[in-house]
Design an enzyme around this catalytic site. Structure first.
Site, PDB file in Angstrom:
ATOM      1  N   SER A 126       0.840  -1.204   0.000  1.00  0.00           N
ATOM      2  CA  SER A 126       0.000   0.000   0.000  1.00  0.00           C
ATOM      3  C   SER A 126       0.867   1.242   0.000  1.00  0.00           C
ATOM      4  CB  SER A 126      -0.854  -0.027   1.274  1.00  0.00           C
ATOM      5  OG  SER A 126      -1.454   1.222   1.502  1.00  0.00           O
ATOM      6  N   TYR A 150      -1.897  -1.007  10.972  1.00  0.00           N
ATOM      7  CA  TYR A 150      -2.139  -1.543   9.627  1.00  0.00           C
ATOM      8  C   TYR A 150      -0.933  -1.274   8.728  1.00  0.00           C
ATOM      9  CZ  TYR A 150      -3.641  -1.728   4.782  1.00  0.00           C
ATOM     10  OH  TYR A 150      -3.691  -1.996   3.444  1.00  0.00           O
ATOM     11  N   LYS A 154       2.122  -3.804   6.791  1.00  0.00           N
ATOM     12  CA  LYS A 154       2.565  -3.801   5.378  1.00  0.00           C
ATOM     13  C   LYS A 154       4.083  -3.653   5.302  1.00  0.00           C
ATOM     14  CE  LYS A 154      -1.409  -4.358   3.426  1.00  0.00           C
ATOM     15  NZ  LYS A 154      -1.735  -5.646   2.798  1.00  0.00           N
TER      16      LYS A 154
HETATM   17  P1  NAD Z   1     -11.182  -6.835   1.269  1.00  0.00           P
HETATM   18  O1  NAD Z   1     -11.426  -6.840   2.740  1.00  0.00           O
HETATM   19  O2  NAD Z   1     -12.322  -6.504   0.378  1.00  0.00           O
HETATM   20  O3  NAD Z   1     -10.585  -8.241   0.808  1.00  0.00           O
HETATM   21  C1  NAD Z   1      -9.751  -9.014   1.625  1.00  0.00           C
HETATM   22  C2  NAD Z   1     -10.300 -10.442   1.616  1.00  0.00           C
HETATM   23  O4  NAD Z   1      -9.451 -11.246   2.424  1.00  0.00           O
HETATM   24  C3  NAD Z   1     -11.712 -10.535   2.206  1.00  0.00           C
HETATM   25  O5  NAD Z   1     -12.541 -11.254   1.308  1.00  0.00           O
HETATM   26  C4  NAD Z   1     -11.528 -11.298   3.517  1.00  0.00           C
HETATM   27  O6  NAD Z   1     -12.638 -12.106   3.810  1.00  0.00           O
HETATM   28  C5  NAD Z   1     -10.265 -12.099   3.230  1.00  0.00           C
HETATM   29  N1  NAD Z   1      -9.455 -12.418   4.404  1.00  0.00           N
HETATM   30  C6  NAD Z   1      -9.024 -11.580   5.384  1.00  0.00           C
HETATM   31  N2  NAD Z   1      -8.259 -12.233   6.262  1.00  0.00           N
HETATM   32  C7  NAD Z   1      -8.179 -13.525   5.820  1.00  0.00           C
HETATM   33  C8  NAD Z   1      -7.541 -14.696   6.308  1.00  0.00           C
HETATM   34  N3  NAD Z   1      -6.832 -14.650   7.425  1.00  0.00           N
HETATM   35  N4  NAD Z   1      -7.678 -15.848   5.617  1.00  0.00           N
HETATM   36  C9  NAD Z   1      -8.419 -15.882   4.480  1.00  0.00           C
HETATM   37  N5  NAD Z   1      -9.055 -14.811   3.979  1.00  0.00           N
HETATM   38  C10 NAD Z   1      -8.945 -13.649   4.651  1.00  0.00           C
HETATM   39  O7  NAD Z   1      -9.951  -5.842   1.006  1.00  0.00           O
HETATM   40  P2  NAD Z   1      -9.402  -5.281  -0.372  1.00  0.00           P
HETATM   41  O8  NAD Z   1      -9.712  -3.841  -0.450  1.00  0.00           O
HETATM   42  O9  NAD Z   1      -9.771  -6.166  -1.488  1.00  0.00           O
HETATM   43  O10 NAD Z   1      -7.833  -5.379  -0.085  1.00  0.00           O
HETATM   44  C11 NAD Z   1      -7.062  -6.474  -0.537  1.00  0.00           C
HETATM   45  C12 NAD Z   1      -5.629  -6.278  -0.119  1.00  0.00           C
HETATM   46  O11 NAD Z   1      -5.140  -5.063  -0.660  1.00  0.00           O
HETATM   47  C13 NAD Z   1      -5.421  -6.176   1.397  1.00  0.00           C
HETATM   48  O12 NAD Z   1      -4.229  -6.840   1.721  1.00  0.00           O
HETATM   49  C14 NAD Z   1      -5.272  -4.693   1.629  1.00  0.00           C
HETATM   50  O13 NAD Z   1      -4.486  -4.407   2.766  1.00  0.00           O
HETATM   51  C15 NAD Z   1      -4.576  -4.252   0.358  1.00  0.00           C
HETATM   52  N6  NAD Z   1      -4.798  -2.840   0.037  1.00  0.00           N
HETATM   53  C16 NAD Z   1      -6.080  -2.369  -0.070  1.00  0.00           C
HETATM   54  C17 NAD Z   1      -6.292  -1.024  -0.354  1.00  0.00           C
HETATM   55  C18 NAD Z   1      -7.690  -0.460  -0.411  1.00  0.00           C
HETATM   56  O14 NAD Z   1      -7.844   0.755  -0.270  1.00  0.00           O
HETATM   57  N7  NAD Z   1      -8.736  -1.267  -0.628  1.00  0.00           N
HETATM   58  C19 NAD Z   1      -5.199  -0.177  -0.563  1.00  0.00           C
HETATM   59  C20 NAD Z   1      -3.916  -0.702  -0.468  1.00  0.00           C
HETATM   60  C21 NAD Z   1      -3.721  -2.039  -0.175  1.00  0.00           C
HETATM   61  C1  WQD Z   2      -9.395   9.780   1.064  1.00  0.00           C
HETATM   62  C2  WQD Z   2      -9.569  11.275   1.300  1.00  0.00           C
HETATM   63  C3  WQD Z   2      -9.760  11.844   3.626  1.00  0.00           C
HETATM   64  C4  WQD Z   2     -13.603   9.813   4.259  1.00  0.00           C
HETATM   65  C5  WQD Z   2      -6.773   4.771   3.141  1.00  0.00           C
HETATM   66  C6  WQD Z   2      -5.671   4.072   3.894  1.00  0.00           C
HETATM   67  C7  WQD Z   2      -4.608   3.615   2.939  1.00  0.00           C
HETATM   68  C8  WQD Z   2      -5.193   2.781   1.803  1.00  0.00           C
HETATM   69  C9  WQD Z   2      -6.360   3.467   1.158  1.00  0.00           C
HETATM   70  C10 WQD Z   2      -5.052   0.482   2.414  1.00  0.00           C
HETATM   71  C11 WQD Z   2      -8.749  11.806   2.482  1.00  0.00           C
HETATM   72  C12 WQD Z   2     -11.040  12.167   2.885  1.00  0.00           C
HETATM   73  C13 WQD Z   2     -12.432  10.320   3.727  1.00  0.00           C
HETATM   74  C14 WQD Z   2     -14.644  10.709   4.603  1.00  0.00           C
HETATM   75  C15 WQD Z   2     -13.273  12.548   3.848  1.00  0.00           C
HETATM   76  N1  WQD Z   2      -5.713   1.541   2.276  1.00  0.00           N
HETATM   77  N2  WQD Z   2     -12.267  11.654   3.520  1.00  0.00           N
HETATM   78  N3  WQD Z   2     -14.431  12.053   4.383  1.00  0.00           N
HETATM   79  O1  WQD Z   2      -7.000   7.801   3.928  1.00  0.00           O
HETATM   80  O2  WQD Z   2      -6.147   8.162   1.553  1.00  0.00           O
HETATM   81  O3  WQD Z   2      -6.211   5.898   2.491  1.00  0.00           O
HETATM   82  O4  WQD Z   2      -7.292   3.879   2.146  1.00  0.00           O
HETATM   83  O5  WQD Z   2      -3.895   0.290   2.279  1.00  0.00           O
HETATM   84  O6  WQD Z   2      -3.709   2.877   3.695  1.00  0.00           O
HETATM   85  O7  WQD Z   2      -5.128   4.983   4.835  1.00  0.00           O
HETATM   86  O8  WQD Z   2      -8.330   6.977   1.918  1.00  0.00           O
HETATM   87  O9  WQD Z   2     -10.688   7.006   1.258  1.00  0.00           O
HETATM   88  O10 WQD Z   2     -10.113   7.097   3.718  1.00  0.00           O
HETATM   89  O11 WQD Z   2      -9.645   9.070   2.287  1.00  0.00           O
HETATM   90  O12 WQD Z   2     -13.140  13.763   3.673  1.00  0.00           O
HETATM   91  O13 WQD Z   2     -15.697  10.315   5.117  1.00  0.00           O
HETATM   92  O14 WQD Z   2     -10.935  11.523   1.643  1.00  0.00           O
HETATM   93  O15 WQD Z   2      -9.484  12.829   4.588  1.00  0.00           O
HETATM   94  O16 WQD Z   2      -8.340  13.094   2.152  1.00  0.00           O
HETATM   95  P1  WQD Z   2      -6.882   7.326   2.547  1.00  0.00           P
HETATM   96  P2  WQD Z   2      -9.774   7.465   2.321  1.00  0.00           P
END
Ligand code: NAD
Ligand code: WQD
Length: 336
Positions: A126, A150, A154
């Site tokens: 991330s 979190y 990572k």
């Molecule tokens: P999500 O929660 O929709 O998907 C994760 C899936 O993993 C879920 O279906 C959950 O049931 C499953 N899961 C969790 N723990 C598990 C375990 N111990 N064993 C088996 N299954 C398990 O999340 P997402 O948004 O699809 O994110 C996927 C990956 O990408 C995550 O590792 C997350 O940290 C990373 N990521 C997400 C974002 C984002 O903003 N969505 C940003 C950066 C990185």
């Molecule tokens: C985006 C913008 C908020 C909600 C997070 C995690 C990051 C990654 C992606 C996993 C910011 C603003 C938000 C609301 C708002 N996930 N906001 N009102 O914080 O950039 O990233 O998700 O790895 O690790 O930190 O994403 O969608 O929460 O926020 O004004 O109700 O929207 O302040 O500027 P963020 P976000």
């Protein structure tokens, strides 16, 4: 011969879109997911889109026996590893659950891969690993830091993968740093389905547009950004999915490598830009209040995308209007 890819977390938001892209690229997919944050209905939706229902094992990556059985039963070529917990706020409330799922879970997965002789993994990292940016756009060599559990999980997994690669250089590892994934498959059949109150901006905005919530709270309008609200690099989840297919191909075709690549568009948009684009997509007015900054938030963040282009030949193609149009279509499907 068709290659089989194990997708952990494959019924989740990003994993389900990656599964579609993998199947459409000709790979066979087996999903393992504990359904902690997703549902079985996703499998039908994927089958509807691609014509192929992915094989599914309901199980937890922290369970070595489940993993061993999977690796014994199938000739798996590579793993796309999405499974984990992802809510920043929750991670400060229950850090042990985050270390257990994200770090311990990955240790178990890598151990099972090692035992099975599977040496290729694409990991969901991330942009959170960059902490508060010292300079923009963010290049992959920007110093890393974490301000919450979190983010720290990572960092730990990134380091663990590097240690593993140094000790066993025949591993093929891609650490993909996602920026802000949003949008949904254009069919409207799969998308993000947050449980409870959404933590992230776009699912929250979508729920305001449907009237499930009254107003968006815009966290801070006094940042040093063009309109004072936070700026992020929002990336369409289907572009992200395609990035995974290309990272997987790279891993399988090139010499073993530890690859670290940003997946973003390279362009930042503000909270107000996103609200306006969603108003356009939905045809609804989206009321909002300007409120205090959210603790821990940064002002602005966007990716340098050159590494992704040079290494993977990948660039994001979809803009914010398409992201909002597709997210709205999904919101309509799932609430109808
Ligand atoms: P999500 O929660 O929709 O998907 C994760 C899936 O993993 C879920 O279906 C959950 O049931 C499953 N899961 C969790 N723990 C598990 C375990 N111990 N064993 C088996 N299954 C398990 O999340 P997402 O948004 O699809 O994110 C996927 C990956 O990408 C995550 O590792 C997350 O940290 C990373 N990521 C997400 C974002 C984002 O903003 N969505 C940003 C950066 C990185
Ligand atoms: C985006 C913008 C908020 C909600 C997070 C995690 C990051 C990654 C992606 C996993 C910011 C603003 C938000 C609301 C708002 N996930 N906001 N009102 O914080 O950039 O990233 O998700 O790895 O690790 O930190 O994403 O969608 O929460 O926020 O004004 O109700 O929207 O302040 O500027 P963020 P976000």
């Amino acid at each position: 011969m068709t290659q089989t890819i194990l997708v952990t977390g494959g019924t989740g938001f990003i994993g389900s879109h990656a599964t579609v892209a993998l199947q459409q690229a000709g790979y066979r997919v087996i999903i393992i997911d504990n359904l902690g944050n997703s549902s079985l209905a996703v499998l039908d939706a994927i089958a509807h889109i691609t014509g192929i229902r992915p094989e599914f094992a309901q199980g937890d990556i922290r369970d070595p026996e489940t993993l061993q059985l999977l690796f014994r039963a199938h000739k798996i070529t590579a793993v796309l590893h999405f499974a984990g917990l992802k809510a920043v706020g929750e991670s400060t409330q229950m850090p042990l659950a985050y270390y257990d799922n994200n770090v311990h879970g990955t240790v178990q997965l890598l151990t099972a891969m090692q035992q099975a002789g599977v040496r290729s993994i694409v990991f969901s990292s991330s942009a959170t690993v960059y902490g508060d940016p010292q300079k923009l756009p963010l290049t992959e060599d920007h110093p890393r830091s974490a301000t919450n559990p979190y983010g720290h999980t990572k960092l730990v997994v990134e380091d663990m993968l590097e240690n593993l690669y140094r000790s066993e250089p025949d591993w093929r590892i891609a650490r993909l740093r996602y920026f802000n994934p949003v949008g949904a498959h254009p069919s409207g059949l799969i998308g993000e389905a947050p449980q409870g109150i959404p933590n992230n901006l776009m699912p929250y905005v979508a729920q305001v547009a449907t009237g499930q919530r009254p107003k968006v709270q815009v966290f801070g309008n006094d940042y040093n950004t063009p309109d004072g609200t936070g700026v992020r690099d929002y990336i369409h989840v289907m572009d992200l999915a395609q990035g995974h297919v290309q990272a997987l191909r790279y891993c399988l075709e090139k010499e073993p490598e530890l690859l670290t690549v940003n997946l973003g568009t390279g362009t930042g948009y503000s909270v107000l830009d996103m609200i306006r684009a969603f108003e356009q997509a939905s045809g609804k007015t989206i009321p909002y209040d300007l409120v205090a900054r959210r603790p821990g938030d940064i002002a602005a963040c966007w990716a340098d995308t050159e590494m992704a282009y040079q290494k993977l030949g990948w660039r994001a193609e979809k803009g914010i209007q398409e992201m909002c149009d597709d997210a709205w279509r999904w919101e309509m499907t799932r609430t109808s």
